[in-house]
Structure formats: C-alpha cells, structure tokens
Write an enzyme that holds these catalytic residues in place. Structure first.
Site, mmCIF file in Angstrom:
data_model
loop_
_atom_site.group_PDB
_atom_site.id
_atom_site.type_symbol
_atom_site.label_atom_id
_atom_site.label_comp_id
_atom_site.label_asym_id
_atom_site.label_seq_id
_atom_site.Cartn_x
_atom_site.Cartn_y
_atom_site.Cartn_z
ATOM 1 N N HIS A 72 0.804 -1.221 0.000
ATOM 2 C CA HIS A 72 0.000 0.000 0.000
ATOM 3 C C HIS A 72 0.838 1.273 0.000
ATOM 4 O O HIS A 72 0.323 2.354 -0.277
ATOM 5 C CB HIS A 72 -0.901 0.041 1.236
ATOM 6 C CG HIS A 72 -1.946 -1.026 1.259
ATOM 7 N ND1 HIS A 72 -2.681 -1.381 0.155
ATOM 8 C CD2 HIS A 72 -2.384 -1.824 2.262
ATOM 9 C CE1 HIS A 72 -3.531 -2.345 0.475
ATOM 10 N NE2 HIS A 72 -3.369 -2.637 1.745
ATOM 11 N N GLU A 124 -3.492 2.976 1.542
ATOM 12 C CA GLU A 124 -3.067 3.368 0.193
ATOM 13 C C GLU A 124 -3.501 4.791 -0.124
ATOM 14 O O GLU A 124 -2.738 5.592 -0.666
ATOM 15 C CB GLU A 124 -3.643 2.404 -0.851
ATOM 16 C CG GLU A 124 -3.280 2.789 -2.283
ATOM 17 C CD GLU A 124 -4.095 2.075 -3.333
ATOM 18 O OE1 GLU A 124 -4.629 2.740 -4.243
ATOM 19 O OE2 GLU A 124 -4.204 0.829 -3.253
ATOM 20 N N CYS A 187 -6.007 -0.993 -10.798
ATOM 21 C CA CYS A 187 -4.981 -1.862 -11.376
ATOM 22 C C CYS A 187 -5.601 -2.924 -12.278
ATOM 23 O O CYS A 187 -6.769 -3.290 -12.146
ATOM 24 C CB CYS A 187 -4.109 -2.489 -10.293
ATOM 25 S SG CYS A 187 -4.794 -3.946 -9.505
ATOM 26 N N ASN A 217 -10.398 -5.030 -1.995
ATOM 27 C CA ASN A 217 -10.697 -5.633 -3.298
ATOM 28 C C ASN A 217 -11.535 -6.893 -3.145
ATOM 29 O O ASN A 217 -12.399 -7.181 -3.972
ATOM 30 C CB ASN A 217 -9.402 -5.890 -4.080
ATOM 31 C CG ASN A 217 -8.639 -7.111 -3.623
ATOM 32 O OD1 ASN A 217 -8.874 -8.233 -4.069
ATOM 33 N ND2 ASN A 217 -7.690 -6.906 -2.710
#
Length: 280
Positions: A72, A124, A187, A217
């Site tokens: 992160h 992050e 990403c 995620n």
C-alpha cells in the site's frame, strides 16, 4: 455439486512482489518491522510473523533496524521520519500504487485541483493524499455534491476501487466541473477479477470469495457477485464454510482477492468438495 473457479486466482503481481521481498528481508536479518499488516490475509501475516517479521503501529515505535514498506505504500512524512531516524527502508510499494502517486503529481503540476477517489481511511489512499497536499478525497457518487465549486479537476482512484462506481463518480464530476481530467488508476488485476466476478456470478447459484475481511478488493468482489445474481459469502478460510450454504446448489463459484495465496484457495475448494459429498 460442480465448482467453477475464476480464471484469476492467487496473489496479484504487486502482492507477490511484496511477499517475496518480505521473505528475503526476514531471511537475511532479524530486525525488520512493518507498519500494519504486509497483506490483507491473516494466514500470510501469521506465517511471516512466525518467521520474524515484526509489526508496529507507528514509525515512532521503531528505534532501529529496517522499516519494511508494504504494498500500500506509506505517507511521505513517514518515509522522511524513518530516514531521519536512520532506519533502513525496504520499499515494497506496489508499482501500481506508485503509478497513482506519479499521475496525481502530474495532474497537480498541470494546475488541476486533485480529487482522490477511495476510502480515506485506507493506507493506500492516505499515502496518495500525502503526495498531493490539499487534495480532496471522496468515496461515493453522493460525495460529489459536497465538493466546492471549481473549474479544472484531476482525478485518480484507489487501485482496488470498484470500476463501475468510479465510472459513476467521473460522470457526476463532469456534470459539475468545466474540465475533468480523470486517470483510471484501478490496477489491471483488480479489473480482471471484477470482470470475472461479474461473469461467473451469472453462471452459479452461490459464490465463495476468499480473502481477508479487511481487504477492500475482496469485499468489492463479493458485492459485485451479489449484484450479478449469486448469493455471495466472503470468507477467510475453509473453516468458515457452512453446509447449509450449498443446500440445493448445483453450481458453486470460487474466487479470491488479490492478497489470497493460491494454496488457501485450494484448501477452500477441497472443503467445498467434501461438503458436496455429504448427505443432505
């Protein structure tokens, strides 16, 4: 019961790099400390801890040795404080996270007011905000209405954010601001997993999503699966599986978050197979 696994499983490349660097670090020295868990996976965290990786809440608690920077990343001021204390910094920030920092800085240099889309409490996002002081942070499309007026805004997004929600937010921003320069910094691995969740959820009766409960995620994958018609259960390991989840189920789906090792997915699959063979 048929079990259909998502095509994308196991660590993403960024987490794989981080774990490898962590294993190399603790294999060569006994004074390595990380701030927060290296990955959002309790089994992996326990494994690294048993092998010597220390954990601290703040750089102030680390008096000497090496500071390991997880995927992160860390806020700029933490890097500076670590260097000022003479700590050896082992930087394992995910390249995709570094890309967000670079894109945000470029947009700011071009005169844009920066908007960071993501969870303001996520490490992050905190790291990204430290690279562009004064940036605004929003998490939902409803937050757009709370932003001050302006003309030019530059937008980046948390690497593990929901692609569909980001699209909605960018649309709302274009209706409010004269110029919106949005860079999709979600990403590639996250995009692929979200696409797989959408596809697979339409083929199965129930979806099992394996990953840490604090993993953004993984949480998004479970939500996405649910929204596409599959009953979804977010678990950290095989012991959490409940037989009644599979009553009357012909086809079950199985997928994992980016911080989940492949061997754990295999263990969950084996347990699902055991449960499917048990008499109702």
């Amino acid at each position: 019961m048929e079990i259909r696994k998502a095509k994308v499983q196991g660590f993403c490349f960024g987490v794989a790099i981080t774990v490898k660097k962590a294993e190399e670090a603790i294999g060569s020295r006994n004074d390595v400390t990380t701030l927060g868990h290296v990955v959002h996976n309790p089994q992996m965290v326990d494994s690294l801890g048993r092998r010597g990786l220390k954990n601290a809440n703040s750089v102030d608690e680390v008096e000497s040795g090496a500071l390991f920077v997880r995927a992160h990343g860390l806020p700029v001021e933490v890097f500076e404080k670590a260097q000022a204390k003479g700590l050896d910094v082992i930087d394992a920030t995910c390249p995709m996270v570094t890309k967000i920092h670079v894109q945000a800085e470029k947009l700011k240099a071009d005169g844009c007011k920066i908007i960071v889309v993501g969870d303001p409490n996520h490490p992050e996002v905190k790291g990204t905000l430290s690279h562009v002081p004064g940036a605004w942070c929003i998490e939902t499309v409803e937050d757009v209405a709370t932003l001050p007026r302006g003309s030019r805004v530059g937008v980046v997004v948390q690497s593990t954010y929901s692609r569909a929600r980001f699209t909605e937010i960018v649309k709302a921003l274009t209706e409010k601001y004269y110029e919106v320069r949005a860079v999709n910094t979600i990403c590639t691995d996250t995009n692929n997993r979200q696409s797989e969740a959408s596809r697979l959820a339409q083929e199965v009766d129930v979806m099992i999503v394996v990953g840490g409960k604090t993993s953004a995620n993984t949480k998004h994958l479970a939500e996405l699966s649910e929204s596409h018609g599959a009953r979804s259960f977010h678990i950290e390991g095989p012991s959490e599986l409940q037989p009644q989840w599979f009553d009357g189920v012909n086809v079950a789906g199985l997928m994992s978050g980016a911080s989940t090792p492949g061997w754990l997915v295999d263990e969950v699959q084996a347990r699902m197979e055991e449960l499917s063979r048990q008499p109702a």
